[in-house]
Design an enzyme around this catalytic site. Structure first.
Site, PDB file in Angstrom:
ATOM      1  N   LYS A   1      -6.326   2.181  -1.419  1.00 57.38           N
ATOM      2  CA  LYS A   1      -6.686   1.679  -0.066  1.00 57.38           C
ATOM      3  C   LYS A   1      -8.292   1.750   0.465  1.00 57.38           C
ATOM      4  O   LYS A   1      -8.970   2.779  -0.110  1.00 57.38           O
ATOM      5  CB  LYS A   1      -5.910   2.230   1.075  1.00 57.38           C
ATOM      6  CG  LYS A   1      -4.281   1.769   0.888  1.00 57.38           C
ATOM      7  CD  LYS A   1      -3.472   2.519   2.111  1.00 57.38           C
ATOM      8  CE  LYS A   1      -2.091   1.886   1.892  1.00 57.38           C
ATOM      9  NZ  LYS A   1      -1.304   2.606   2.987  1.00 57.38           N
TER      10      LYS A   1
ATOM     11  N   ASN B   1      -3.797   6.839   3.995  1.00 55.94           N
ATOM     12  CA  ASN B   1      -2.983   7.628   2.985  1.00 55.94           C
ATOM     13  C   ASN B   1      -3.287   7.267   1.389  1.00 55.94           C
ATOM     14  O   ASN B   1      -2.560   7.323   0.691  1.00 55.94           O
ATOM     15  CB  ASN B   1      -1.453   7.570   3.361  1.00 55.94           C
ATOM     16  CG  ASN B   1      -0.941   6.053   3.355  1.00 55.94           C
ATOM     17  OD1 ASN B   1      -1.467   5.187   2.991  1.00 55.94           O
ATOM     18  ND2 ASN B   1       0.322   5.946   3.410  1.00 55.94           N
TER      19      ASN B   1
ATOM     20  N   TYR C   1       1.251  -7.331   4.711  1.00 52.78           N
ATOM     21  CA  TYR C   1       2.307  -6.471   5.464  1.00 52.78           C
ATOM     22  C   TYR C   1       3.412  -7.347   6.268  1.00 52.78           C
ATOM     23  O   TYR C   1       3.638  -6.568   7.368  1.00 52.78           O
ATOM     24  CB  TYR C   1       1.325  -5.361   6.048  1.00 52.78           C
ATOM     25  CG  TYR C   1       1.073  -4.275   5.566  1.00 52.78           C
ATOM     26  CD1 TYR C   1       1.777  -3.426   4.602  1.00 52.78           C
ATOM     27  CD2 TYR C   1      -0.411  -3.972   5.364  1.00 52.78           C
ATOM     28  CE1 TYR C   1       1.320  -2.418   4.077  1.00 52.78           C
ATOM     29  CE2 TYR C   1      -0.791  -2.856   4.802  1.00 52.78           C
ATOM     30  CZ  TYR C   1      -0.229  -1.995   4.094  1.00 52.78           C
ATOM     31  OH  TYR C   1      -0.480  -0.922   3.328  1.00 52.78           O
TER      32      TYR C   1
ATOM     33  N   HIS D   1      -0.856   2.472  -1.775  1.00 48.50           N
ATOM     34  CA  HIS D   1       0.266   1.718  -1.318  1.00 48.50           C
ATOM     35  C   HIS D   1       1.072   1.665  -2.518  1.00 48.50           C
ATOM     36  O   HIS D   1       0.457   1.449  -3.585  1.00 48.50           O
ATOM     37  CB  HIS D   1      -0.086   0.503  -0.757  1.00 48.50           C
ATOM     38  CG  HIS D   1       1.132  -0.357  -0.812  1.00 48.50           C
ATOM     39  ND1 HIS D   1       1.959  -0.439   0.228  1.00 48.50           N
ATOM     40  CD2 HIS D   1       1.380  -1.492  -1.539  1.00 48.50           C
ATOM     41  CE1 HIS D   1       2.675  -1.252   0.145  1.00 48.50           C
ATOM     42  NE2 HIS D   1       2.708  -2.038  -0.983  1.00 48.50           N
TER      43      HIS D   1
ATOM     44  N   GLU E   1       4.565  -8.981  -3.427  1.00 49.02           N
ATOM     45  CA  GLU E   1       3.229  -8.569  -3.308  1.00 49.02           C
ATOM     46  C   GLU E   1       2.271  -8.731  -4.576  1.00 49.02           C
ATOM     47  O   GLU E   1       1.113  -9.030  -4.622  1.00 49.02           O
ATOM     48  CB  GLU E   1       3.472  -6.827  -3.056  1.00 49.02           C
ATOM     49  CG  GLU E   1       4.186  -6.408  -2.024  1.00 49.02           C
ATOM     50  CD  GLU E   1       4.122  -4.947  -1.737  1.00 49.02           C
ATOM     51  OE1 GLU E   1       3.797  -4.021  -2.774  1.00 49.02           O
ATOM     52  OE2 GLU E   1       4.637  -4.481  -0.676  1.00 49.02           O
TER      53      GLU E   1
HETATM   54  P1  CMP Z   1       2.068   1.701   2.800  1.00 51.12           P
HETATM   55  O1  CMP Z   1       2.960   2.297   2.073  1.00 51.12           O
HETATM   56  O2  CMP Z   1       1.160   0.896   2.558  1.00 51.12           O
HETATM   57  O3  CMP Z   1       2.904   0.772   3.983  1.00 51.12           O
HETATM   58  C1  CMP Z   1       2.687   0.616   5.357  1.00 51.12           C
HETATM   59  C2  CMP Z   1       1.513   1.503   6.038  1.00 51.12           C
HETATM   60  O4  CMP Z   1       1.465   1.418   7.330  1.00 51.12           O
HETATM   61  C3  CMP Z   1       1.705   2.798   5.347  1.00 51.12           C
HETATM   62  O5  CMP Z   1       1.664   2.986   4.062  1.00 51.12           O
HETATM   63  C4  CMP Z   1       0.776   3.361   6.264  1.00 51.12           C
HETATM   64  O6  CMP Z   1      -0.659   3.217   5.857  1.00 51.12           O
HETATM   65  C5  CMP Z   1       0.724   2.775   7.664  1.00 51.12           C
HETATM   66  N1  CMP Z   1       1.566   3.325   8.824  1.00 51.12           N
HETATM   67  C6  CMP Z   1       1.001   3.721  10.028  1.00 51.12           C
HETATM   68  N2  CMP Z   1       1.918   4.309  10.583  1.00 51.12           N
HETATM   69  C7  CMP Z   1       2.927   4.299  10.030  1.00 51.12           C
HETATM   70  C8  CMP Z   1       4.208   4.681  10.288  1.00 51.12           C
HETATM   71  N3  CMP Z   1       4.400   5.620  11.796  1.00 51.12           N
HETATM   72  N4  CMP Z   1       5.187   4.642   9.407  1.00 51.12           N
HETATM   73  C9  CMP Z   1       4.807   3.875   8.317  1.00 51.12           C
HETATM   74  N5  CMP Z   1       3.622   3.447   8.042  1.00 51.12           N
HETATM   75  C10 CMP Z   1       2.767   3.751   8.769  1.00 51.12           C
END
Ligand code: CMP
Length: 140
Positions: A10, A113, A50, A116, A127
């Site tokens: 990311k 984070n 998303y 992904h 995806e």
């Molecule tokens: P990702 O695995 O890319 O899938 C959805 C993304 O939304 C997640 O990682 C986080 O980066 C973001 N996100 C932000 N807030 C939340 C939340 N409360 N729960 C899950 N995903 C979140």
């Protein structure tokens, strides 16, 4: 043939110069890189990616973030690849992620984070096809 999954480094991972560190961990775990490119998504492209999260409270924010800078996207392949890559990443919330996982070591926020990974075969197919066409998948 093993199981394919989509990986994204990311914008926070790219801006913190973690591309090499993440790729080393993938390769050490035996996840083979079948395709890779750096892209910058528009807001609409991030929303399409998303789509499964449409309507959730974090949808606007995460699509703003994902379109805020370049990402490295990869197709990974391995036996049980989806589960193994998710284990390597750690929990979405880095505070809950196990020691030694990518998110525990590098994430700073539930949204920022670093990586992904697809969470199911169905989502992996969506995806992968969202970002790559057949000519871009080298195979190995
Ligand atoms: P990702 O695995 O890319 O899938 C959805 C993304 O939304 C997640 O990682 C986080 O980066 C973001 N996100 C932000 N807030 C939340 C939340 N409360 N729960 C899950 N995903 C979140």
């Amino acid at each position: 043939m093993g199981e394919r999954t989509l990986s994204i480094i990311k914008p926070d991972g790219v801006s913190k110069d973690l591309i090499g560190a993440v790729i080393s961990r993938l390769e050490e775990e035996g996840l083979k890189i079948l395709a890779m490119k750096m892209i910058r998504m528009t807001k609409d492209e991030a929303k399409g990616f998303y789509k499964v999260h449409e309507g959730k409270p974090f949808y606007e924010s995460v699509t703003d973030f994902m379109s805020s800078g370049p990402c490295v996207i990869m197709i990974l392949e391995a036996e049980d690849g989806i589960r193994r890559y998710r284990k390597l990443m750690g929990a979405t919330n880095y505070k809950e992620a196990e020691k030694g996982t990518i998110r525990r070591d590098f994430a700073t926020d539930i949204e920022k984070n670093v990586v992904h990974g697809s969470d199911s075969r169905e989502n992996a197919e969506y995806e992968i096809n969202y970002f790559f066409n057949a000519l871009e998948v080298a195979g190995r």
